[in-house]
Scaffold this motif. Structure first.
Motif, short mmCIF file in Angstrom:
data_model
loop_
_atom_site.label_atom_id
_atom_site.label_comp_id
_atom_site.label_asym_id
_atom_site.label_seq_id
_atom_site.Cartn_x
_atom_site.Cartn_y
_atom_site.Cartn_z
N ARG A 50 46.89 45.90 39.57
CA ARG A 50 45.86 46.64 40.53
C ARG A 50 44.79 45.62 40.50
O ARG A 50 44.29 45.74 41.62
CB ARG A 50 45.53 47.97 39.85
N ARG A 51 44.31 45.18 39.60
CA ARG A 51 43.21 44.09 39.76
C ARG A 51 43.66 42.99 40.93
O ARG A 51 43.05 42.61 41.69
CB ARG A 51 42.81 43.74 38.35
N GLN A 52 44.87 42.59 40.69
CA GLN A 52 45.14 41.48 41.41
C GLN A 52 45.37 41.92 43.04
O GLN A 52 44.91 41.12 44.00
CB GLN A 52 46.63 40.80 41.08
N ALA A 53 45.76 42.97 43.09
CA ALA A 53 45.89 43.68 44.41
C ALA A 53 44.48 43.78 44.97
O ALA A 53 44.13 43.60 46.38
CB ALA A 53 46.58 45.07 44.49
N GLU A 54 43.44 44.32 44.27
CA GLU A 54 42.33 44.62 44.55
C GLU A 54 41.38 43.44 45.07
O GLU A 54 40.76 43.31 46.17
CB GLU A 54 41.50 45.52 43.85
N GLU A 55 41.56 42.12 44.33
CA GLU A 55 41.15 41.01 44.72
C GLU A 55 42.04 40.43 45.79
O GLU A 55 41.10 39.78 46.62
CB GLU A 55 41.25 40.20 43.43
N ALA A 56 43.20 40.49 46.14
CA ALA A 56 43.67 40.06 47.36
C ALA A 56 43.26 40.83 48.51
O ALA A 56 43.24 40.38 49.68
CB ALA A 56 45.28 40.28 47.26
N SER A 57 43.21 42.25 48.36
CA SER A 57 42.86 43.01 49.59
C SER A 57 41.08 42.51 49.65
O SER A 57 40.76 42.45 51.00
CB SER A 57 42.67 44.29 49.15
N GLN A 58 40.38 42.19 48.93
CA GLN A 58 39.05 41.68 49.18
C GLN A 58 38.92 40.55 49.81
O GLN A 58 38.25 40.27 50.67
CB GLN A 58 38.29 41.89 47.70
#
Length: 250
Positions: free
Chosen positions: A83-91
């Protein structure tokens, strides 16, 4: 003696907590006593075996539970990391789109400026028609770019509204004018009706233009024949310093 010992063993046998102290009795004496002692010893052996199986099952269950808990914790940590990686990628994606949209929108305003200058020159009827189509296409492209920029801002949590002074009548008229060619190609009459609107207002002209653009686009899309009239007025409760704009098509 045998009977007394058997009574003691029988009372101990009925208590599972003392299973580990179960002991067989010596087989001796008359034939009947031997039979009873043998049956008692067989029962004691069965209960001891059942007790060992129960302890083994308990140990195995405890091991399985421990493994399951460990796996669950590991999966939870993996999900948190994913989830952290997905949020960073989305950002990162949102910031990239916002930057690219801004870089593209800047030269588009330059194109529109030169098109306005070109429109003030003497053009033939055919050139004027091409000029209108070109300006219409550039404005539509700018609307798409603005939508991408707004979407990226929403994802990044940086959506902001402007508060500037602008000429309301001109904004509405120019926005409607962008769709005159599309309406004409579909054989539709596109008109704008203004009712008791102030000329100069404070607000967000860009988002207001986008709202009106979507309204007109949908109206033309789902109207097959006849006309489309965009009506703009105020809702009840208007004051000299505040009013609510009411846009509708009919």
């Amino acid at each position: 003696l045998v009977g007394s010992e058997m009574g003691i063993r029988d009372s101990a046998m009925s208590d599972p907590t003392t299973a580990q102290t179960f002991r067989t009795v010596p087989v001796c004496g008359v034939r009947e006593a031997q039979i009873i002692a043998s049956a008692f010893n067989a029962l004691i052996s069965k209960k001891a075996a059942a007790h060992r199986e129960l302890e083994t099952s308990r140990a195995d269950l405890a091991t399985r539970v421990e493994i399951a808990v460990h796996d669950l914790k590991q999966q939870h940590e993996e999900l948190k990391e994913a989830r952290r990686q997905a949020e960073e990628a989305s950002q990162v994606k949102s910031e990239f789109i916002a930057n690219m949209s801004h870089e593209i929108r800047t030269p588009m305003h330059g194109f529109l400026g030169f098109l306005d200058l070109l429109g003030e020159t003497s053009l033939t009827k055919t050139q004027r028609s091409y000029w209108r189509l070109l300006k219409h296409s550039v404005n539509n492209l700018l609307v798409v770019i603005n939508k991408i920029l707004d979407f990226s801002k929403l994802e990044a949590g940086k959506m902001e509204s402007q508060l500037v002074s602008f000429h309301l009548h001109q904004l509405l008229e120019k926005t409607v004018e962008l769709f005159t060619v599309n309406a004409k190609n579909k054989g539709l009459d596109l008109t704008l009706s203004l009712s008791q609107l102030p000329k100069w207002v404070m607000g967000d002209p860009q988002h207001l233009s986008q709202i009106l653009t979507n309204l007109i686009s949908n109206a033309l899309k789902f109207t097959r024949k006849g006309s489309v009239r965009i009506a703009a007025g105020t809702l009840p409760g208007t004051t000299p310093h505040h009013f609510t704009l009411n846009l509708r098509h009919c």
